[in-house]
Design a protein around this motif. Structure first.
Motif, short mmCIF file in Angstrom:
data_model
loop_
_atom_site.label_atom_id
_atom_site.label_comp_id
_atom_site.label_asym_id
_atom_site.label_seq_id
_atom_site.Cartn_x
_atom_site.Cartn_y
_atom_site.Cartn_z
N ALA A 106 0.84 -1.20 0.00
CA ALA A 106 0.00 0.00 0.00
C ALA A 106 0.88 1.25 0.00
N PHE A 107 0.53 2.22 -0.85
CA PHE A 107 1.29 3.46 -0.95
C PHE A 107 0.37 4.66 -0.79
N GLY A 108 0.77 5.55 0.11
CA GLY A 108 0.09 6.83 0.26
C GLY A 108 1.04 7.93 -0.17
N GLY A 109 0.52 9.12 -0.42
CA GLY A 109 1.32 10.20 -0.97
C GLY A 109 2.01 11.08 0.04
N ASP A 110 2.08 12.37 -0.27
CA ASP A 110 2.85 13.33 0.52
C ASP A 110 2.24 13.55 1.90
N THR A 111 3.10 13.45 2.91
CA THR A 111 2.66 13.49 4.30
C THR A 111 3.51 14.47 5.09
N GLY B 262 -0.37 12.07 -5.18
CA GLY B 262 -1.09 13.20 -4.60
C GLY B 262 -0.77 13.43 -3.14
N ASN B 263 -1.48 14.35 -2.54
CA ASN B 263 -1.34 14.59 -1.11
C ASN B 263 -1.96 13.43 -0.33
N PHE B 264 -1.52 13.29 0.93
CA PHE B 264 -2.04 12.21 1.77
C PHE B 264 -2.44 12.75 3.13
N VAL B 265 -1.48 13.01 3.98
CA VAL B 265 -1.75 13.70 5.24
C VAL B 265 -1.14 15.09 5.07
N PHE B 266 -1.98 16.08 4.79
CA PHE B 266 -1.47 17.37 4.32
C PHE B 266 -2.43 18.47 4.75
N SER B 267 -1.94 19.36 5.60
CA SER B 267 -2.81 20.33 6.26
C SER B 267 -3.46 21.33 5.30
N GLN C 195 -6.86 21.33 -0.28
CA GLN C 195 -8.23 21.78 -0.51
C GLN C 195 -8.49 21.80 -2.01
N GLY C 196 -9.74 21.82 -2.39
CA GLY C 196 -10.04 21.81 -3.81
C GLY C 196 -9.46 20.57 -4.47
N GLN C 197 -8.81 20.77 -5.63
CA GLN C 197 -8.26 19.62 -6.35
C GLN C 197 -7.11 18.96 -5.60
N THR C 198 -6.42 19.71 -4.73
CA THR C 198 -5.30 19.11 -3.99
C THR C 198 -5.79 18.24 -2.83
N ALA C 199 -7.10 18.21 -2.59
CA ALA C 199 -7.65 17.34 -1.56
C ALA C 199 -8.02 15.96 -2.13
N ASN C 200 -7.89 15.80 -3.45
CA ASN C 200 -8.08 14.47 -4.04
C ASN C 200 -6.90 13.59 -3.65
N SER C 201 -7.19 12.43 -3.11
CA SER C 201 -6.14 11.56 -2.57
C SER C 201 -6.53 10.11 -2.79
N GLY C 202 -5.78 9.22 -2.21
CA GLY C 202 -6.09 7.82 -2.32
C GLY C 202 -4.97 6.94 -1.84
N VAL C 203 -5.21 5.65 -1.83
CA VAL C 203 -4.22 4.64 -1.47
C VAL C 203 -4.07 3.69 -2.66
N LEU C 204 -2.85 3.52 -3.11
CA LEU C 204 -2.56 2.57 -4.17
C LEU C 204 -2.24 1.22 -3.53
#
Length: 363
Positions: free
Chosen positions: A61-66, A294-299, A302-311
């Motif tokens: 499992a891979f998550g993005g920028d944290t 994409g972003n993962f745990v990121f303060s 918002q908007g399009q940068t709030a689209n995330s997921g787990v590969l």
């Protein structure tokens, strides 16, 4: 919750065994073991080599920028719940990885000429471990935001916590070294590097034989060498890269070129992020490439940068046989898996991102 079982050797082992010198080393540890991974008596003489463990199918499992900026910092007071509900998904995989986009320090001087600088205390590593993350990369354009003093603090935190971290080191040998771990009989080697560095900081941030820093994917021959070294004795080589252009949902030509070179060198999985939005993923010459998580745990998402997921990748007989994107939406800095029609819509959108990648949906 399915427990994860691994045996690892990495930079962490080298740091734990080091006695203050900058020479490299290695160590091993047993963690989260089950009967399938334990050595069993076979009646052979003590000098005989034990039989290799049978390879079982595993999931990655891979998550993005944290990072842990803004309101996320307070969540570190309770490391076990710092990543929120997404931790259940990370723990369910046999091995989980994210990109830790921050320096691990409470001191140092912010890097000159940077609009944003990120840092977090060592409890960030504790929070990752408690949330089911097994390895992280710090090779990114924020890993040395507090320059050499921050790097020294980061290295001390990695050594103290024993948390597997790639892409950073006290010299190039450490920064480019693979983290090696055996999961259910599968020998994995994981390398981290960044293709994104501010021009005026490249020299100061890039690890060399003489000084610490980050593994740079700008030096493609050195990256090829790192993958070739990781390939030795490994069933599966994973390369985690910080790459791409911010807010661009299609890969850059240099990303595509590098992916091809690293696969030719021996990489089985090439994943990464930086764009703050998800990019497409798929198969290239039978190997798996994902151009942006994409972003993962990121303060600030918002908007399009709030689209995330787990590969989530399934590995069988040392090959990626299936890939699944679990779409999520970041709220309050934390990714939350989407459900119902919203999840189906977002998954369809993510699948459409593959059109500009040159990647295939299946092996």
């Amino acid at each position: 919750m399915r427990r994860k079982f691994v045996v690892a050797t990495s930079l962490v082992g080298a740091l734990a065994l080091a006695s203050g010198a900058c020479s490299s080393g290695s160590g091993s540890s047993e963690a989260k073991g089950d009967a399938g991974d334990q050595k069993k008596s076979t009646g052979a003489s003590p000098s005989a080599e034990p039989p290799a463990a049978a390879k079982q199918p595993i999931t990655l499992a891979f998550g993005g920028d944290t990072h842990f900026e803004g309101p996320l910092r307070a969540r570190l007071s309770s490391p076990a719940t710092a990543l929120g509900p997404i931790a259940k998904t990370l723990r369910a995989a046999d091995l989980s990885m994210v990109n830790l986009e921050t320096a691990i320090t409470t001191g140092g001087t912010p890097a000159p000429g940077k609009e944003f600088t990120f840092r977090a205390p060592a409890s960030a590593l504790t929070a990752l471990r408690a949330s089911g993350v097994d390895v992280t990369s710090m090779a990114n354009n924020h890993g040395m935001d507090f320059m050499a003093p921050g790097l020294r603090d980061s290295m001390k935190a990695i050594k103290r916590t024993g948390f597997p971290t790639v892409g950073i080191g006290r010299n190039a040998a450490e920064a480019y070294r693979a983290h090696r771990v055996t999961v259910k009989g599968n020998r994995l080697a994981i390398v981290g590097a960044t293709q994104v560095l501010d021009d005026h900081l490249i020299a100061a941030w890039t690890a060399t034989d003489a000084k610490g820093g980050l593994a740079s994917a700008k030096d493609e021959p050195r990256m090829v060498q790192a993958v070739q070294e990781a390939r030795k004795g490994a069933d599966l080589v994973i390369v985690h890269l910080h790459w791409g252009a911010e807010l661009k949902s299609c890969p850059l030509p240099r990303q595509q070129d590098l992916a091809k070179r690293l696969i030719k060198a021996g990489a089985d999985v090439v994943v990464g992020g930086h764009a703050h939005v998800p990019l497409g993923g798929g198969f290239l010459a039978g190997k798996y490439v994902h151009y942006g998580l994409g972003n993962f745990v990121f303060s600030s998402a918002q908007g399009q940068t709030a689209n995330s997921g787990v590969l989530v990748l399934r590995v069988e007989n040392a090959k990626v046989t299936a890939a699944k994107w679990k779409p999520a939406r970041i709220s309050g800095g934390l990714p939350r898996l989407m459900t119902g029609p919203a999840a189906k819509t977002e998954l369809a959108r993510w699948n459409s991102l593959r059109r500009c990648t040159g990647l295939a949906a299946r092996p």
